[in-house]
Scaffold this active site. Sequence first.
Site, mmCIF file in Angstrom:
data_model
loop_
_atom_site.group_PDB
_atom_site.id
_atom_site.type_symbol
_atom_site.label_atom_id
_atom_site.label_comp_id
_atom_site.label_asym_id
_atom_site.label_seq_id
_atom_site.Cartn_x
_atom_site.Cartn_y
_atom_site.Cartn_z
ATOM 1 N N PRO A 10 -37.377 -5.263 -19.381
ATOM 2 C CG PRO A 10 -36.187 -7.083 -19.677
ATOM 3 C CD PRO A 10 -37.569 -6.812 -20.015
ATOM 4 C CG ASN A 11 -31.989 -4.142 -18.321
ATOM 5 O OD1 ASN A 11 -31.655 -4.084 -17.208
ATOM 6 N ND2 ASN A 11 -31.585 -5.139 -19.332
ATOM 7 N NE ARG A 18 -30.417 -1.017 -21.820
ATOM 8 C CZ ARG A 18 -31.205 -1.881 -22.624
ATOM 9 N NH1 ARG A 18 -32.428 -1.336 -22.599
ATOM 10 N NH2 ARG A 18 -30.868 -2.986 -22.926
ATOM 11 C CE1 TYR A 23 -31.560 -0.202 -27.031
ATOM 12 C CE2 TYR A 23 -29.809 -0.107 -25.244
ATOM 13 C CZ TYR A 23 -30.809 -0.793 -26.115
ATOM 14 O OH TYR A 23 -30.761 -2.349 -26.450
ATOM 15 C CG ASN A 75 -38.974 -2.193 -26.333
ATOM 16 O OD1 ASN A 75 -38.479 -3.468 -26.279
ATOM 17 N ND2 ASN A 75 -38.167 -1.135 -26.552
ATOM 18 C CB ALA A 78 -32.977 -9.038 -23.359
ATOM 19 C CG HIS A 81 -33.673 -11.057 -28.585
ATOM 20 N ND1 HIS A 81 -34.029 -10.429 -29.694
ATOM 21 C CD2 HIS A 81 -33.218 -10.108 -27.670
ATOM 22 C CE1 HIS A 81 -33.879 -9.221 -29.757
ATOM 23 N NE2 HIS A 81 -33.102 -8.928 -28.649
ATOM 24 C CG ASP A 88 -46.873 -20.010 -25.744
ATOM 25 O OD1 ASP A 88 -46.691 -19.927 -26.880
ATOM 26 O OD2 ASP A 88 -46.323 -20.805 -24.999
ATOM 27 C CD GLU A 99 -41.023 -7.986 -31.107
ATOM 28 O OE1 GLU A 99 -41.710 -8.709 -30.730
ATOM 29 O OE2 GLU A 99 -40.030 -7.747 -31.577
ATOM 30 C CG HIS A 101 -37.423 -4.310 -30.628
ATOM 31 N ND1 HIS A 101 -37.210 -4.580 -29.290
ATOM 32 C CD2 HIS A 101 -37.949 -5.064 -31.506
ATOM 33 C CE1 HIS A 101 -37.853 -5.828 -29.334
ATOM 34 N NE2 HIS A 101 -38.268 -6.195 -30.643
ATOM 35 C CB SER A 103 -31.506 -0.557 -30.985
ATOM 36 O OG SER A 103 -31.873 -1.719 -30.691
ATOM 37 N NE ARG A 108 -28.201 -3.258 -30.481
ATOM 38 C CZ ARG A 108 -28.679 -3.200 -29.175
ATOM 39 N NH1 ARG A 108 -29.992 -3.093 -28.901
ATOM 40 N NH2 ARG A 108 -27.721 -3.235 -28.204
ATOM 41 N NE ARG A 112 -28.442 -6.327 -28.562
ATOM 42 C CZ ARG A 112 -28.655 -6.481 -27.332
ATOM 43 N NH1 ARG A 112 -29.955 -6.659 -26.885
ATOM 44 N NH2 ARG A 112 -27.480 -6.503 -26.706
#
Length: 152
Positions: A10-11, A18, A23, A75, A78, A81, A88, A99, A101, A103, A108, A112
């Site tokens: 998302p986002n 953003r 970012y 990635n 959110a 978290h 799963d 994984e 990220h 940032s 942060r 997070r």
Amino acid sequence: MKNVIIINGPNLNLLGERETGVYGTVTYADMCAEIAESAESMGFDSCETVQTSHEGEIIDYIHAARLDKCGIVINPGAYTHYSYAIRDAVAAVNIPVIEVHLSNIHAREDFRHKSVIAPVCAGQICGLGKIGYVLALQALLDILARMRGDLL
Ligand code: DQA
């Protein structure tokens, strides 16, 4: 065949506009183009890049990847978290997942700092911006070579 998928949550489609202080100003499209170029020069046969803001779609992409991909770079945004469902799904597939990220999630807000997904991934890369995806692809090559027994 070395086919990889990069799943963005998302986002992340709003990269470039953003929270640019966090970012950066590189757009999502430009970032994907750069990653695809790196994947090609690293010898991947294909590098599919997808983005969705929907948890279930992320899970569907993970499930589908087990059929024709050698690895996943994800990635989860959110969802990182708190999504036990994505965790799963990662645990359910038999291909390496890394994984990423953009940032440094550990520097942060408290919420997070924890990833519920990282423990079932081969590893986590964070805080290095878009190069993190390229490093993840590099790591996937290494993991795949080890799985084949090419490296000790
Ligand atoms: C992010 C970090 C997450 O905490 C956040 O919700 C994101 C982006 C990152 O790439 O730094 O959407 O995954």
